[in-house]
Design a protein around this motif. Structure first.
Motif, PDB file in Angstrom:
ATOM      1  N   ILE A   1       0.737   5.397   0.081  1.00  0.00           N
ATOM      2  CA  ILE A   1      -0.091   6.582   0.319  1.00  0.00           C
ATOM      3  C   ILE A   1       0.669   7.792  -0.210  1.00  0.00           C
ATOM      4  O   ILE A   1       1.780   8.083   0.239  1.00  0.00           O
ATOM      5  CB  ILE A   1      -0.391   6.750   1.820  1.00  0.00           C
ATOM      6  CG1 ILE A   1      -1.100   5.502   2.355  1.00  0.00           C
ATOM      7  CG2 ILE A   1      -1.230   8.003   2.059  1.00  0.00           C
ATOM      8  CD1 ILE A   1      -1.242   5.475   3.867  1.00  0.00           C
ATOM      9  N   TYR A   2       0.076   8.465  -1.205  1.00  0.00           N
ATOM     10  CA  TYR A   2       0.755   9.600  -1.837  1.00  0.00           C
ATOM     11  C   TYR A   2      -0.260  10.650  -2.259  1.00  0.00           C
ATOM     12  O   TYR A   2      -1.289  10.324  -2.846  1.00  0.00           O
ATOM     13  CB  TYR A   2       1.560   9.133  -3.053  1.00  0.00           C
ATOM     14  CG  TYR A   2       2.191  10.263  -3.839  1.00  0.00           C
ATOM     15  CD1 TYR A   2       3.101  11.128  -3.240  1.00  0.00           C
ATOM     16  CD2 TYR A   2       1.851  10.473  -5.173  1.00  0.00           C
ATOM     17  CE1 TYR A   2       3.672  12.170  -3.957  1.00  0.00           C
ATOM     18  CE2 TYR A   2       2.420  11.516  -5.894  1.00  0.00           C
ATOM     19  CZ  TYR A   2       3.328  12.367  -5.281  1.00  0.00           C
ATOM     20  OH  TYR A   2       3.881  13.402  -5.987  1.00  0.00           O
TER      21      TYR A   2
ATOM     22  N   THR B   1       0.859  -1.186   0.000  1.00  0.00           N
ATOM     23  CA  THR B   1       0.000   0.000   0.000  1.00  0.00           C
ATOM     24  C   THR B   1       0.890   1.229   0.000  1.00  0.00           C
ATOM     25  O   THR B   1       1.780   1.345   0.850  1.00  0.00           O
ATOM     26  CB  THR B   1      -0.914   0.030   1.240  1.00  0.00           C
ATOM     27  OG1 THR B   1      -1.739  -1.132   1.242  1.00  0.00           O
ATOM     28  CG2 THR B   1      -1.790   1.275   1.236  1.00  0.00           C
TER      29      THR B   1
ATOM     30  N   GLU C   1       4.236   5.742   3.231  1.00  0.00           N
ATOM     31  CA  GLU C   1       3.692   7.096   3.045  1.00  0.00           C
ATOM     32  C   GLU C   1       4.764   7.943   2.364  1.00  0.00           C
ATOM     33  O   GLU C   1       5.883   8.052   2.862  1.00  0.00           O
ATOM     34  CB  GLU C   1       3.308   7.720   4.371  1.00  0.00           C
ATOM     35  CG  GLU C   1       2.098   7.081   5.034  1.00  0.00           C
ATOM     36  CD  GLU C   1       1.680   7.786   6.314  1.00  0.00           C
ATOM     37  OE1 GLU C   1       2.413   8.738   6.719  1.00  0.00           O
ATOM     38  OE2 GLU C   1       0.681   7.405   6.904  1.00  0.00           O
TER      39      GLU C   1
ATOM     40  N   GLY D   1      10.101   7.747   1.148  1.00  0.00           N
ATOM     41  CA  GLY D   1       8.851   7.609   1.878  1.00  0.00           C
ATOM     42  C   GLY D   1       9.094   6.937   3.218  1.00  0.00           C
ATOM     43  O   GLY D   1      10.166   6.386   3.472  1.00  0.00           O
ATOM     44  N   LYS D   2       8.090   6.963   4.086  1.00  0.00           N
ATOM     45  CA  LYS D   2       8.223   6.357   5.406  1.00  0.00           C
ATOM     46  C   LYS D   2       7.446   5.050   5.444  1.00  0.00           C
ATOM     47  O   LYS D   2       6.251   5.010   5.124  1.00  0.00           O
ATOM     48  CB  LYS D   2       7.700   7.308   6.481  1.00  0.00           C
ATOM     49  CG  LYS D   2       8.097   6.914   7.888  1.00  0.00           C
ATOM     50  CD  LYS D   2       7.808   8.035   8.869  1.00  0.00           C
ATOM     51  CE  LYS D   2       8.377   7.723  10.239  1.00  0.00           C
ATOM     52  NZ  LYS D   2       8.154   8.843  11.194  1.00  0.00           N
ATOM     53  N   CYS D   3       8.135   3.995   5.794  1.00  0.00           N
ATOM     54  CA  CYS D   3       7.500   2.681   5.913  1.00  0.00           C
ATOM     55  C   CYS D   3       6.834   2.617   7.291  1.00  0.00           C
ATOM     56  O   CYS D   3       7.513   2.439   8.309  1.00  0.00           O
ATOM     57  CB  CYS D   3       8.540   1.573   5.747  1.00  0.00           C
ATOM     58  SG  CYS D   3       7.833  -0.081   5.652  1.00  0.00           S
TER      59      CYS D   3
ATOM     60  N   GLU E   1      -4.649   6.595  -1.585  1.00  0.00           N
ATOM     61  CA  GLU E   1      -4.100   5.296  -1.203  1.00  0.00           C
ATOM     62  C   GLU E   1      -4.144   4.355  -2.405  1.00  0.00           C
ATOM     63  O   GLU E   1      -5.174   4.213  -3.063  1.00  0.00           O
ATOM     64  CB  GLU E   1      -4.906   4.711  -0.048  1.00  0.00           C
ATOM     65  CG  GLU E   1      -4.363   3.405   0.491  1.00  0.00           C
ATOM     66  CD  GLU E   1      -5.139   2.920   1.699  1.00  0.00           C
ATOM     67  OE1 GLU E   1      -5.783   1.856   1.585  1.00  0.00           O
ATOM     68  OE2 GLU E   1      -5.100   3.610   2.745  1.00  0.00           O
TER      69      GLU E   1
ATOM     70  N   VAL F   1       3.177  -0.754   4.188  1.00  0.00           N
ATOM     71  CA  VAL F   1       2.503   0.519   3.909  1.00  0.00           C
ATOM     72  C   VAL F   1       3.558   1.606   3.904  1.00  0.00           C
ATOM     73  O   VAL F   1       4.308   1.769   4.876  1.00  0.00           O
ATOM     74  CB  VAL F   1       1.428   0.843   4.966  1.00  0.00           C
ATOM     75  CG1 VAL F   1       0.767   2.194   4.655  1.00  0.00           C
ATOM     76  CG2 VAL F   1       0.372  -0.252   5.027  1.00  0.00           C
TER      77      VAL F   1
END
Length: 371
Positions: A288-289, A286, A369, A329-331, A293, A367
């Motif tokens: 998120i950007y 997943t 972000e 991104g941050k996992c 989602e 996931v």
């Protein structure tokens, strides 16, 4: 010659196409030949306002070549404190798709799409600083170092800057005249030490490859300051930087004082090893950007970014080799395997940041972000 490589300059503001967030349409002001195989591209400031960047950062240039949108990252050689117009320097690479097209086709008046400047190869300038900034450059690696040198000399009157610059021969020295002028104008604070692989008969400097002995000898000859007042920056071919890193380590220089910018990566080799050392199988992730989602399955041999782009998700990216951090991104859930993490700091890694362009999901609950 590829059609659609550059856009013609628009004469009516209403005709200028809208650009996505983080993207800019910039007009080429001038193309300067630095050497036989290197050019500097100066850009006009856009109508939207002055481009904000830090010394040492880079632009990502975007061009349509042979019907495909290509992206390449190029360091800014200008200083935000000194130069009115931002510029990048591009050196031709054998077989280089973007570098050769830029060198063959780009001219003043063309409009290019670029990503806003980013990069962590930076330092904070302060007029109260009193330090010695030592720069190690090889070939086109001089580009971000030039930006840092000009900025330091402009913003820190108590600081000194030294540059150890390795090249094949005198004709391949990028910014040769500019460096000479900078040294002349700042004779008490700026020193350049050249290392030439092939030197002319009258050459009195170092010859051959940059070695640990040359580095040790050079550092001993430079102005000495307290160890915690000296910072080191390096950019150039991988083997050269390996030698610099080993030399500084042997001299017990703390890693916190050493900064490195890589133009190439060995992510390919690491990717091969990853398949053996970790179980990389098809898994759903997943992402998120930009407030949305997205869910999709990443197959073995694909990266999270590659699959996302295949799904027509407009994810941010530039180098696609784990160096530039444009896709960072941050996992926030699950675990990924990165082929290359050199672009991230230790603090970023500890906080869970990953680079989707070189990442593979290792668990079913990944996931990420972005932004």
């Amino acid at each position: 010659m590829a059609f659609g490589l550059f856009k013609k300059k628009q004469t009516e503001k209403s005709e200028i196409p809208s650009v996505k967030a983080g993207h800019l349409n910039v007009t080429v002001k001038e193309v300067v030949n630095e050497t036989a195989d290197a050019i500097s591209i100066y850009f006009e400031q856009p109508d939207s306002g002055t481009i904000q960047y830090k010394a040492g950062q880079f632009f990502t240039l975007i061009a349509n070549i042979n019907g495909k949108q290509e992206r390449r990252a190029y360091s800014l050689c200008t200083s935000p404190f000194v130069d009115q117009y931002p510029a990048v320097t591009v050196k031709r690479v054998e077989g280089g798709l973007m570098s050769n097209h830029l060198g063959d086709n780009l001219k003043a008046g063309d409009v290019m799409e670029v990503l806003e400047p980013i990069g962590n190869f930076v330092t904070t300038f302060d007029s109260n600083n009193e330090r010695h900034i030592v720069l190690f450059g090889g070939g086109s690696g001089i580009t971000p170092l030039m930006s840092i040198a000009k900025s330091a000399l402009s913003q820190e009157p108590k600081s000194m800057v030294s540059l150890i610059y390795a090249n094949r021969d005198t004709d391949s020295i990028i910014f040769k005249s500019a460096l000479e002028k900078l040294e002349l104008d700042n004779s008490d604070r700026f020193k350049v030490i050249h290392v030439l692989g092939e030197a002319p008969s009258e050459w009195k400097g170092f010859t051959g490859f940059l070695t640990q002995e040359i580095i040790k000898q050079t550092l001993e000859s430079l102005p000495q300051m307290a160890s915690d007042q000296t910072e080191f920056f390096m950019c150039g071919p991988g083997p050269m930087m390996d030698i610099v890193e080993a030399s500084l380590s042997n001299l017990n220089i703390p890693k916190a004082q050493v900064h490195k910018e890589s133009f190439t990566s060995d992510a390919g080799k690491k990717k091969e090893k990853a398949a053996v050392s970790n179980e990389i199988i098809a898994r759903e992730v997943t992402v998120i950007y930009d407030g949305e989602e997205f869910k999709y399955t990443v197959e073995p041999g694909e990266t999270i970014l590659e699959k996302g782009l295949e799904e027509d998700i407009d994810l941010p990216f530039s180098c696609q080799s784990g160096l530039c951090t444009a896709c960072r991104g941050k996992c926030v859930s699950g675990k990924v395997k990165m082929d290359e993490d050199e672009g991230l700091s230790e603090a970023e890694l500890n906080e869970g940041y990953v680079l989707p362009c070189v990442s593979h999901p290792l668990t079913e609950d990944v996931v990420i972000e972005i932004g």
